[in-house]
Design a protein around this motif. Structure first.
Motif, mmCIF file in Angstrom:
data_model
loop_
_atom_site.group_PDB
_atom_site.id
_atom_site.type_symbol
_atom_site.label_atom_id
_atom_site.label_comp_id
_atom_site.label_asym_id
_atom_site.label_seq_id
_atom_site.Cartn_x
_atom_site.Cartn_y
_atom_site.Cartn_z
ATOM 1 N N MET A 1 0.843 -1.197 0.000
ATOM 2 C CA MET A 1 0.000 0.000 0.000
ATOM 3 C C MET A 1 0.876 1.244 0.000
ATOM 4 S SD MET A 1 -3.457 0.794 0.929
ATOM 5 C CE MET A 1 -4.179 2.380 1.009
ATOM 6 N N LEU A 2 1.928 1.234 0.817
ATOM 7 C CA LEU A 2 2.826 2.388 0.869
ATOM 8 C C LEU A 2 3.544 2.556 -0.462
ATOM 9 C CD1 LEU A 2 3.902 4.673 2.586
ATOM 10 C CD2 LEU A 2 5.637 3.127 3.475
ATOM 11 N N ARG A 3 3.959 1.449 -1.055
ATOM 12 C CA ARG A 3 4.629 1.509 -2.365
ATOM 13 C C ARG A 3 3.683 2.096 -3.413
ATOM 14 N NH1 ARG A 3 6.149 -3.784 -3.119
ATOM 15 N NH2 ARG A 3 7.576 -3.454 -1.407
ATOM 16 N N LEU A 4 2.401 1.675 -3.388
ATOM 17 C CA LEU A 4 1.408 2.211 -4.319
ATOM 18 C C LEU A 4 1.259 3.713 -4.119
ATOM 19 C CD1 LEU A 4 -0.828 1.732 -6.460
ATOM 20 C CD2 LEU A 4 -2.403 1.368 -4.550
ATOM 21 N N TYR A 5 1.208 4.150 -2.849
ATOM 22 C CA TYR A 5 1.106 5.583 -2.569
ATOM 23 C C TYR A 5 2.319 6.323 -3.128
ATOM 24 C CZ TYR A 5 1.662 9.995 -0.208
ATOM 25 O OH TYR A 5 1.884 11.321 0.046
ATOM 26 N N GLU A 6 3.506 5.779 -2.898
ATOM 27 C CA GLU A 6 4.731 6.435 -3.371
ATOM 28 C C GLU A 6 4.761 6.538 -4.890
ATOM 29 O OE1 GLU A 6 7.623 3.960 -1.453
ATOM 30 O OE2 GLU A 6 7.661 5.204 0.355
ATOM 31 N N GLN A 7 4.187 5.537 -5.574
ATOM 32 C CA GLN A 7 4.194 5.527 -7.040
ATOM 33 C C GLN A 7 3.086 6.388 -7.638
ATOM 34 O OE1 GLN A 7 3.879 1.352 -7.894
ATOM 35 N NE2 GLN A 7 6.049 0.962 -7.460
ATOM 36 N N THR A 8 1.898 6.399 -6.998
ATOM 37 C CA THR A 8 0.734 7.043 -7.622
ATOM 38 C C THR A 8 0.116 8.172 -6.808
ATOM 39 O OG1 THR A 8 -0.847 5.538 -6.589
ATOM 40 C CG2 THR A 8 0.137 4.828 -8.698
ATOM 41 N N GLY A 9 0.429 8.250 -5.508
ATOM 42 C CA GLY A 9 -0.223 9.226 -4.649
ATOM 43 C C GLY A 9 -1.592 8.767 -4.179
ATOM 44 N N MET A 34 -2.386 10.029 7.131
ATOM 45 C CA MET A 34 -1.632 11.196 6.670
ATOM 46 C C MET A 34 -1.410 12.175 7.822
ATOM 47 S SD MET A 34 -1.273 10.259 3.584
ATOM 48 C CE MET A 34 -0.729 11.629 2.599
ATOM 49 N N GLY A 35 -0.224 12.761 7.873
ATOM 50 C CA GLY A 35 0.094 13.754 8.876
ATOM 51 C C GLY A 35 -0.373 15.131 8.453
ATOM 52 N N GLU A 36 -0.142 16.098 9.318
ATOM 53 C CA GLU A 36 -0.575 17.470 9.031
ATOM 54 C C GLU A 36 0.114 18.045 7.807
ATOM 55 O OE1 GLU A 36 -0.141 19.877 12.518
ATOM 56 O OE2 GLU A 36 -1.434 18.585 13.718
ATOM 57 N N THR A 37 1.301 17.554 7.493
ATOM 58 C CA THR A 37 2.045 18.069 6.339
ATOM 59 C C THR A 37 1.645 17.386 5.049
ATOM 60 O OG1 THR A 37 3.833 16.471 6.652
ATOM 61 C CG2 THR A 37 4.042 18.600 7.798
ATOM 62 N N GLY A 38 0.697 16.423 5.121
ATOM 63 C CA GLY A 38 0.261 15.719 3.927
ATOM 64 C C GLY A 38 1.122 14.528 3.573
ATOM 65 N N LYS A 39 2.053 14.182 4.440
ATOM 66 C CA LYS A 39 2.908 13.019 4.208
ATOM 67 C C LYS A 39 2.435 11.868 5.093
ATOM 68 C CE LYS A 39 6.885 15.645 2.854
ATOM 69 N NZ LYS A 39 7.852 15.253 1.903
ATOM 70 N N PRO A 40 2.623 10.630 4.615
ATOM 71 C CA PRO A 40 2.185 9.484 5.428
ATOM 72 C C PRO A 40 2.981 9.387 6.729
ATOM 73 C CG PRO A 40 3.158 8.747 3.340
ATOM 74 C CD PRO A 40 3.194 10.232 3.354
ATOM 75 N N ILE A 41 2.258 9.144 7.832
ATOM 76 C CA ILE A 41 2.925 8.982 9.134
ATOM 77 C C ILE A 41 2.685 7.590 9.707
ATOM 78 C CG2 ILE A 41 2.906 11.436 9.704
ATOM 79 C CD1 ILE A 41 0.450 10.813 11.513
ATOM 80 N N GLY A 42 1.841 6.803 9.046
ATOM 81 C CA GLY A 42 1.571 5.456 9.523
ATOM 82 C C GLY A 42 0.529 4.795 8.654
ATOM 83 N N MET A 43 0.244 3.564 9.020
ATOM 84 C CA MET A 43 -0.779 2.814 8.305
ATOM 85 C C MET A 43 -1.672 2.147 9.332
ATOM 86 S SD MET A 43 1.573 1.240 5.271
ATOM 87 C CE MET A 43 0.246 0.523 4.356
#
Length: 128
Positions: A1-9, A34-43
């Motif tokens: 899932m994280l890899r998919l996010y990194e590839q496609t958003g 998602m964290g406050e900065t819009g970056k993933p912080i966990g799953m």
């Protein structure tokens, strides 16, 4: 899932089937937090073991109404720490005011003790 996010958003939660170490089938769901900065912080991942009879699985999702007891557990779904503190304070006031053994002189101390016992002072904004 994280890899998919990194590839496609893509951040849409995904559901899929998988197996545990014992080979039992699981229904799995995963979403990115998602964290406050819009970056993933966990799953957040949920795995439901499908090797049990389905009616038994459903029973775990519903309250046992045959017991006729009230549910004492409450959760606070507030969006800010200030709301949590305010709700805890209101609850403590109601609890203390309903206690006939608490006199007017000891009221504030009793309210403070209820709040302390419930861990409200662990929040930064609580002491104000």
């Amino acid at each position: 899932m994280l890899r998919l996010y990194e590839q496609t958003g893509e951040v849409t939660p995904k559901s899929y089937f998988s197996n545990n170490k014992g080979g039992e089938m699981l229904k799995s769901s995963t979403c990115i937090i998602m964290g406050e900065t819009g970056k993933p912080i966990g799953m957040f991942c949920v795995n439901m073991n499908l090797s049990h009879p389905f009616p038994e699985i459903i029973k775990t999702l519903m309250p046992d109404t045959s017991q006729h007891h009230s549910f004492d557990m409450t959760e606070n779904f507030s969006s800010s720490a200030g709301d949590v503190v305010e709700q805890a304070l209101n609850h403590a006031v109601i609890e203390v005011d309903a206690d006939d053994s608490v006199n007017l002189k000891g009221r504030n101390k009793a309210i403070t003790k209820v709040l302390f016992d419930n861990g409200i002072f662990e929040l930064k904004e609580a002491t104000n």
